[in-house]
Design a protein around this motif. Structure first.
Motif, mmCIF file in Angstrom:
data_model
loop_
_atom_site.group_PDB
_atom_site.id
_atom_site.type_symbol
_atom_site.label_atom_id
_atom_site.label_comp_id
_atom_site.label_asym_id
_atom_site.label_seq_id
_atom_site.Cartn_x
_atom_site.Cartn_y
_atom_site.Cartn_z
ATOM 1 N N GLU A 109 -80.172 101.592 60.466
ATOM 2 C CA GLU A 109 -81.198 101.744 61.504
ATOM 3 C C GLU A 109 -80.744 102.711 62.583
ATOM 4 O O GLU A 109 -81.554 103.499 63.093
ATOM 5 N N LEU A 110 -79.461 102.684 62.936
ATOM 6 C CA LEU A 110 -78.949 103.627 63.927
ATOM 7 C C LEU A 110 -78.890 105.045 63.383
ATOM 8 O O LEU A 110 -78.962 106.016 64.153
ATOM 9 N N SER A 111 -78.758 105.181 62.071
ATOM 10 C CA SER A 111 -78.701 106.516 61.472
ATOM 11 C C SER A 111 -80.034 107.234 61.551
ATOM 12 O O SER A 111 -80.096 108.447 61.308
ATOM 13 N N ASN A 112 -81.113 106.536 61.870
ATOM 14 C CA ASN A 112 -82.414 107.187 62.008
ATOM 15 C C ASN A 112 -82.546 107.958 63.317
ATOM 16 O O ASN A 112 -83.489 108.721 63.486
ATOM 17 N N HIS A 113 -81.596 107.743 64.251
ATOM 18 C CA HIS A 113 -81.627 108.470 65.524
ATOM 19 C C HIS A 113 -80.959 109.834 65.335
ATOM 20 O O HIS A 113 -79.800 109.907 64.922
ATOM 21 N N PRO A 114 -81.629 110.918 65.660
ATOM 22 C CA PRO A 114 -80.987 112.241 65.528
ATOM 23 C C PRO A 114 -79.840 112.425 66.504
ATOM 24 O O PRO A 114 -78.904 113.170 66.239
ATOM 25 N N SER A 115 -79.899 111.732 67.668
ATOM 26 C CA SER A 115 -78.831 111.791 68.648
ATOM 27 C C SER A 115 -78.598 110.370 69.144
ATOM 28 O O SER A 115 -79.518 109.716 69.642
ATOM 29 N N LEU A 116 -77.367 109.893 68.991
ATOM 30 C CA LEU A 116 -77.068 108.487 69.266
ATOM 31 C C LEU A 116 -76.189 108.383 70.502
ATOM 32 O O LEU A 116 -75.089 108.911 70.550
ATOM 33 N N SER A 117 -76.705 107.680 71.525
ATOM 34 C CA SER A 117 -75.943 107.432 72.739
ATOM 35 C C SER A 117 -75.473 105.987 72.759
ATOM 36 O O SER A 117 -75.983 105.128 72.029
ATOM 37 N N VAL A 118 -74.496 105.712 73.605
ATOM 38 C CA VAL A 118 -73.986 104.352 73.725
ATOM 39 C C VAL A 118 -75.082 103.417 74.226
ATOM 40 O O VAL A 118 -75.217 102.276 73.779
ATOM 41 N N GLU A 119 -75.880 103.903 75.164
ATOM 42 C CA GLU A 119 -76.932 103.065 75.729
ATOM 43 C C GLU A 119 -77.981 102.720 74.675
ATOM 44 O O GLU A 119 -78.440 101.572 74.590
ATOM 45 N N PRO A 204 -66.389 106.021 67.089
ATOM 46 C CA PRO A 204 -65.640 106.769 68.114
ATOM 47 C C PRO A 204 -66.566 107.389 69.158
ATOM 48 O O PRO A 204 -67.721 107.733 68.867
ATOM 49 N N LEU A 205 -66.048 107.514 70.376
ATOM 50 C CA LEU A 205 -66.836 108.037 71.492
ATOM 51 C C LEU A 205 -66.096 109.188 72.171
ATOM 52 O O LEU A 205 -64.887 109.335 72.031
ATOM 53 N N LYS A 206 -66.865 109.951 72.912
ATOM 54 C CA LYS A 206 -66.314 111.044 73.718
ATOM 55 C C LYS A 206 -66.864 110.925 75.136
ATOM 56 O O LYS A 206 -67.988 110.476 75.347
ATOM 57 N N GLU A 214 -70.715 110.945 76.021
ATOM 58 C CA GLU A 214 -71.514 111.958 75.347
ATOM 59 C C GLU A 214 -72.228 111.358 74.142
ATOM 60 O O GLU A 214 -71.661 110.532 73.414
ATOM 61 N N ALA A 215 -73.476 111.754 73.958
ATOM 62 C CA ALA A 215 -74.230 111.285 72.806
ATOM 63 C C ALA A 215 -73.715 111.961 71.544
ATOM 64 O O ALA A 215 -73.338 113.145 71.551
ATOM 65 N N LEU A 216 -73.703 111.232 70.446
ATOM 66 C CA LEU A 216 -73.240 111.767 69.172
ATOM 67 C C LEU A 216 -74.402 112.439 68.459
ATOM 68 O O LEU A 216 -75.512 111.915 68.399
ATOM 69 N N SER A 217 -74.149 113.593 67.919
ATOM 70 C CA SER A 217 -75.139 114.309 67.136
ATOM 71 C C SER A 217 -74.748 114.195 65.671
ATOM 72 O O SER A 217 -73.723 114.742 65.249
ATOM 73 N N GLY A 218 -75.555 113.469 64.915
ATOM 74 C CA GLY A 218 -75.232 113.261 63.510
ATOM 75 C C GLY A 218 -75.603 114.444 62.653
ATOM 76 O O GLY A 218 -76.409 115.302 63.026
ATOM 77 N N GLN A 219 -75.002 114.498 61.481
ATOM 78 C CA GLN A 219 -75.327 115.518 60.493
ATOM 79 C C GLN A 219 -76.359 114.970 59.526
ATOM 80 O O GLN A 219 -76.302 113.803 59.130
ATOM 81 N N SER A 220 -77.327 115.818 59.181
ATOM 82 C CA SER A 220 -78.404 115.375 58.303
ATOM 83 C C SER A 220 -77.853 114.970 56.947
ATOM 84 O O SER A 220 -77.029 115.654 56.356
#
Length: 264
Positions: A109-119, A204-206, A214-220
């Motif tokens: 379900e989280l993988s459906n977000h194009p950009s994933l933030s901690v919040e 992991p976070l940055k 910083e929000a994570l930007s996943g790869q398609s």
């Protein structure tokens, strides 16, 4: 010899043996029937008492009261409970399988977000009852020149409780009311960070220069992984994030969950 055999045949002695044998067998059966049916209550009581042990406790000391009659020192009984985990191994295994499925469900379900933030991650995961009970923690390790500084964390303008270790490790619990409008911020910039989601998985976070995560930007990942192709119900195409699910952590969480149920 013929006269003796005629008057004392072998069949007569065999007949007497059969009578004696039948009488003995009948006595044994009657004795067992009496024990099993008529004395069953007595044996059940003895079996119950065999598992019990009488403990003689010394008399309690007298209560200590003040001049107004208020109790200062009293007596209170303490009891200990012992759980044998080997007797719960089937239930622990079933719980571990259920938690593994829950972990992969949340990851998909989280993988459906194009950009994933901690919040956004906290807002999504805190909708699950198990995650609300165990919480979401952010863990970090300070580098050499920042080890003496205490880490601080803030949710909007509210300061959060941070557990600082002497070796430089620190962690804090992400509040349940976290939403994208209340960004999390920390004072440690140079640190290795990860978010721990109730023992189900880590990520992991940055941290940026301003202290915000910083929000994570996943790869398609439209084709899905090998695991998702073998188990289509546990995998889905979407963004690829560096999730990590530990079998040791799931084993610990399943044990803790089962023991907590019996202790509660």
């Amino acid at each position: 010899m013929k006269i003796i055999e005629k008057h004392h045949p072998e069949a007569r002695r065999l007949f007497l043996f059969k009578i004696c044998y039948s009488i003995l067998i009948s006595l044994v059966l009657i004795f067992l029937l009496y024990r099993q049916v008529f004395e069953s209550d007595d044996y059940e009581s003895k079996e119950r008492k065999q598992a019990q042990r009488r403990i003689i406790r010394p008399g309690a000391r007298g209560d200590v009261l003040d001049r107004n009659g208020n109790l200062l020192i009293g007596n209170k009984a303490n009891f200990d409970a012992v759980l044998h985990l080997e007797q719960l191994k089937d239930e622990i295994w079933q719980r571990k399988v259920a938690l593994r499925k829950l972990a992969y469900q949340l990851r998909n379900e989280l993988s459906n977000h194009p950009s994933l933030s901690v919040e956004a991650l906290a807002q999504k995961c805190y909708q699950v009852d198990f995650v609300r009970r165990r919480g979401i923690r952010i863990n970090g390790t300070k580098d050499g020149h920042e080890q003496k500084l205490r880490a601080q964390a803030f949710a909007d303008n509210r300061r959060l409780d941070v557990e600082n270790q002497s070796n430089g490790d620190w962690s804090f619990l992400v509040p349940m009311d976290t939403d994208p409008d209340k960004a999390l911020r920390i004072s440690v910039l140079n640190a290795e960070l990860d978010v721990w989601v109730a023992g189900l998985f880590t990520l992991p976070l940055k941290v940026g220069q301003n202290g915000y995560f910083e929000a994570l930007s996943g790869q398609s990942d439209q084709s899905g992984s090998i695991f998702s192709r073998i188990f289509p119900n546990l995998g889905a195409a979407g963004q690829s994030y560096p999730f990590s699910t530990s079998g040791f952590s799931l084993d610990w969480e399943s044990r803790y969950s089962v023991v907590e149920k019996y202790l509660g």
